[in-house]
Motif scaffolding. Structure first.
Motif, PDB file in Angstrom:
ATOM      1  N   GLY A 189       0.806  -1.218   0.000  1.00 56.02           N
ATOM      2  CA  GLY A 189       0.000   0.000   0.000  1.00 56.02           C
ATOM      3  C   GLY A 189       0.838   1.266   0.000  1.00 56.02           C
ATOM      4  O   GLY A 189       0.488   2.246   0.669  1.00 56.02           O
ATOM      5  N   GLU A 190       1.947   1.261  -0.746  1.00 62.61           N
ATOM      6  CA  GLU A 190       2.865   2.408  -0.727  1.00 62.61           C
ATOM      7  C   GLU A 190       2.735   3.297  -1.957  1.00 62.61           C
ATOM      8  O   GLU A 190       3.733   3.645  -2.590  1.00 62.61           O
ATOM      9  N   TRP A 191       1.516   3.636  -2.324  1.00 65.29           N
ATOM     10  CA  TRP A 191       1.265   4.621  -3.371  1.00 65.29           C
ATOM     11  C   TRP A 191       0.318   5.681  -2.814  1.00 65.29           C
ATOM     12  O   TRP A 191      -0.587   5.339  -2.069  1.00 65.29           O
ATOM     13  N   PRO A 192       0.480   6.962  -3.174  1.00 63.82           N
ATOM     14  CA  PRO A 192       1.608   7.522  -3.918  1.00 63.82           C
ATOM     15  C   PRO A 192       2.924   7.305  -3.157  1.00 63.82           C
ATOM     16  O   PRO A 192       2.906   7.045  -1.971  1.00 63.82           O
ATOM     17  N   SER A 193       4.021   7.476  -3.868  1.00 68.13           N
ATOM     18  CA  SER A 193       5.332   7.183  -3.326  1.00 68.13           C
ATOM     19  C   SER A 193       5.616   8.062  -2.101  1.00 68.13           C
ATOM     20  O   SER A 193       5.724   9.280  -2.224  1.00 68.13           O
ATOM     21  N   PRO A 194       5.691   7.492  -0.898  1.00 65.64           N
ATOM     22  CA  PRO A 194       5.889   8.326   0.300  1.00 65.64           C
ATOM     23  C   PRO A 194       7.339   8.772   0.457  1.00 65.64           C
ATOM     24  O   PRO A 194       8.262   8.047   0.095  1.00 65.64           O
ATOM     25  N   LYS A 195       7.519   9.984   0.983  1.00 64.35           N
ATOM     26  CA  LYS A 195       8.889  10.462   1.251  1.00 64.35           C
ATOM     27  C   LYS A 195       9.392   9.932   2.597  1.00 64.35           C
ATOM     28  O   LYS A 195      10.545   9.600   2.762  1.00 64.35           O
ATOM     29  N   GLU A 196       8.497   9.871   3.575  1.00 62.03           N
ATOM     30  CA  GLU A 196       8.865   9.421   4.913  1.00 62.03           C
ATOM     31  C   GLU A 196       8.043   8.182   5.281  1.00 62.03           C
ATOM     32  O   GLU A 196       6.964   7.949   4.742  1.00 62.03           O
ATOM     33  N   GLY A 197       8.554   7.422   6.241  1.00 61.48           N
ATOM     34  CA  GLY A 197       7.801   6.299   6.788  1.00 61.48           C
ATOM     35  C   GLY A 197       7.550   5.164   5.814  1.00 61.48           C
ATOM     36  O   GLY A 197       6.558   4.448   5.935  1.00 61.48           O
ATOM     37  N   ARG A 198       8.449   4.984   4.865  1.00 60.10           N
ATOM     38  CA  ARG A 198       8.264   3.890   3.906  1.00 60.10           C
ATOM     39  C   ARG A 198       8.437   2.535   4.583  1.00 60.10           C
ATOM     40  O   ARG A 198       9.271   2.378   5.463  1.00 60.10           O
ATOM     41  N   LEU A 199       7.658   1.579   4.134  1.00 62.38           N
ATOM     42  CA  LEU A 199       7.866   0.198   4.561  1.00 62.38           C
ATOM     43  C   LEU A 199       8.970  -0.443   3.728  1.00 62.38           C
ATOM     44  O   LEU A 199       9.821  -1.159   4.242  1.00 62.38           O
ATOM     45  N   LEU A 200       8.950  -0.199   2.406  1.00 65.34           N
ATOM     46  CA  LEU A 200       9.996  -0.713   1.513  1.00 65.34           C
ATOM     47  C   LEU A 200      11.049   0.384   1.361  1.00 65.34           C
ATOM     48  O   LEU A 200      10.852   1.364   0.660  1.00 65.34           O
ATOM     49  N   THR A 201      12.162   0.213   2.082  1.00 73.13           N
ATOM     50  CA  THR A 201      13.195   1.258   2.105  1.00 73.13           C
ATOM     51  C   THR A 201      14.458   0.873   1.342  1.00 73.13           C
ATOM     52  O   THR A 201      15.218   1.745   0.934  1.00 73.13           O
ATOM     53  N   ASN A 202      14.695  -0.431   1.183  1.00 71.67           N
ATOM     54  CA  ASN A 202      15.948  -0.902   0.589  1.00 71.67           C
ATOM     55  C   ASN A 202      15.668  -1.967  -0.469  1.00 71.67           C
ATOM     56  O   ASN A 202      14.719  -2.737  -0.338  1.00 71.67           O
ATOM     57  N   ILE A 203      16.538  -2.005  -1.478  1.00 76.23           N
ATOM     58  CA  ILE A 203      16.453  -3.039  -2.508  1.00 76.23           C
ATOM     59  C   ILE A 203      17.793  -3.744  -2.595  1.00 76.23           C
ATOM     60  O   ILE A 203      18.854  -3.099  -2.608  1.00 76.23           O
ATOM     61  N   VAL A 204      17.743  -5.067  -2.617  1.00 80.47           N
ATOM     62  CA  VAL A 204      18.970  -5.842  -2.838  1.00 80.47           C
ATOM     63  C   VAL A 204      18.769  -6.708  -4.074  1.00 80.47           C
ATOM     64  O   VAL A 204      17.786  -7.437  -4.181  1.00 80.47           O
ATOM     65  N   MET A 205      19.697  -6.587  -5.023  1.00 76.11           N
ATOM     66  CA  MET A 205      19.673  -7.458  -6.200  1.00 76.11           C
ATOM     67  C   MET A 205      20.381  -8.750  -5.807  1.00 76.11           C
ATOM     68  O   MET A 205      21.530  -8.995  -6.156  1.00 76.11           O
ATOM     69  N   MET A 206      19.663  -9.556  -5.022  1.00 82.13           N
ATOM     70  CA  MET A 206      20.224 -10.795  -4.478  1.00 82.13           C
ATOM     71  C   MET A 206      19.301 -11.975  -4.719  1.00 82.13           C
ATOM     72  O   MET A 206      19.455 -13.028  -4.111  1.00 82.13           O
ATOM     73  N   GLY A 207      18.288 -11.785  -5.551  1.00 80.50           N
ATOM     74  CA  GLY A 207      17.363 -12.869  -5.830  1.00 80.50           C
ATOM     75  C   GLY A 207      17.952 -13.823  -6.855  1.00 80.50           C
ATOM     76  O   GLY A 207      19.166 -13.981  -6.965  1.00 80.50           O
TER      77      GLY A 207
END
Length: 377
Positions: free
Chosen positions: A162-180
């Motif tokens: 439920g992270e739309w519109p793209s929030p500036k603060e308080g994001r649940l998804l904060t990091n991405i790892v290309m490790m899949g």
């Protein structure tokens, strides 16, 4: 474009011959908009709807004229991968098995923690490499994922959270790892295109410092990655000498440890405040002795480094066992005593087969048994 990016190419068009706008650069999106006879600024508006607001229905893009929306709907779509399976672990970890337009599947995992939420993203269907401790390594490489299929994993996770519109603060998804699933540096162009979309300040707008690309050691592409993308680097090291690493990470036979570590020293932007992460999976009686802990500290002595110790997550048919907890703690203590940050990664999502490749293999076994059980036509 490299031979790896050309090989195993994904389908060019989506269902009904529609072109997916996800994955196009702003320049490519502008080209598509101009071809429809619309002014250039419409591309920026469209970009905002796709990557800032997460819209998938042109009818919902209310700042665009009705005529333009109708033209878009005739030719294009804003796609998402199809969810084959979505599992939620008791510890909050989420895992998706995603099916793409050609029926191929890959995995994506979201790991929530107190101070961050990390999405582990796949770059290939199967894997180029055959690391012996990795379940994905047992699955043959089918093809590279396209920018749309890589970014689509992130968009779908944000849909779910439920992270739309793209929030500036308080994001649940904060990091991405290309490790899949897959080796990102053997699909460099597509991964690079996807990460440029993710870091664009007018879209998803994730900081490069919150993105980590993991490689088993594709030495020739490492410098390019640092210069062009500027993301954090993680290296799947897992051994302190070539004899052991040749066995468990066969890519080492092409790019041995000395070459790999030199590429790490030369990685653009690496310094004490921005260290390279070295992944080290703990395999019982293979790479977990006190002597190997000291050898690891010696190897990395002149590299700004953090070491992630990963308790091995066994999978059916695996040739290895996980090191005992006391042995892992002792290994970690030695590295801390030698001046390294060497936390032990807490296993997550074991009740939903969150180790990379497990869910896809389970899905393939299920489909195979269904095919075998089906009556002959």
């Amino acid at each position: 474009m490299s031979a790896h990016a050309h090989a195993f190419a994904p389908p060019a068009a989506g269902p009904d011959g529609l072109t997916d706008l996800v994955g196009l650069s702003l320049a490519e999106l502008t080209e598509a908009v101009l071809a429809l006879g619309e002014p250039r600024f419409r591309a920026t508006q469209l970009w905002h709807w796709i990557y800032h607001r997460g819209a998938t229905d042109f009818a919902a893009m209310t700042t665009l004229s009705k005529g333009f929306r109708a033209k878009l709907a005739e030719r294009f779509l804003v796609g998402r991968p199809q969810v084959s399976t979505h599992q939620l672990s008791s510890d909050g970890t989420r895992k998706w098995l995603l099916r793409f337009a050609d029926g191929n599947e890959a995995e994506c995992v979201f790991i929530p923690e107190e101070d961050r939420g990390t999405l582990c993203v796949s770059s290939q269907v199967g894997c180029t490499l055959t690391c012996r401790f990795c379940h994905t390594g047992t699955q043959r490489l089918v093809r590279n994922l396209s920018p749309a299929e890589i970014v689509g994993q992130i968009l779908l996770a944000r849909d779910t959270l439920g992270e739309w519109p793209s929030p500036k603060e308080g994001r649940l998804l904060t990091n991405i790892v290309m490790m899949g699933m897959g080796e990102p540096l053997y699909n460099y162009e597509n991964v690079a295109a996807a990460l440029r979309l993710v870091t664009d300040p007018n879209g998803i707008s994730l900081s490069k410092r919150r993105i980590t690309l993991s490689t088993a050691g594709v030495v020739p592409a490492m410098r390019r990655c640092g210069e062009e993308l500027g993301v954090n680097l993680a290296v799947s090291l897992h051994a302190t000498n070539d004899a052991v690493r040749d066995e468990i990470v066969p890519l080492n036979r092409k790019y041995p440890i000395a070459e790999l570590l030199q590429a790490c020293r030369d990685y653009p932007g690496v310094h004490n405040a921005r260290r390279i992460t070295f992944e080290y999976v703990m395999l019982k009686d293979v790479n977990d002795s006190d002597a190997e802990a000291h050898a690891l500290a010696d190897l990395l002595a002149d590299i700004p480094a953090k070491i992630n110790l990963i308790p091995f997550n066994p999978w059916p048919g695996s040739p290895y066992l996980c090191s005992e907890p006391e042995r892992i703690e002792r290994f970690s203590d030695i590295l801390f005593e030698r001046g390294f940050s060497a936390p032990v990664r807490r296993p997550r999502g074991r009740d939903i087969q969150a180790a990379c490749g497990q869910l896809k293999s389970a899905s393939e076994r299920k489909r195979k048994s269904e095919r075998e059980a089906a009556p002959a036509a």
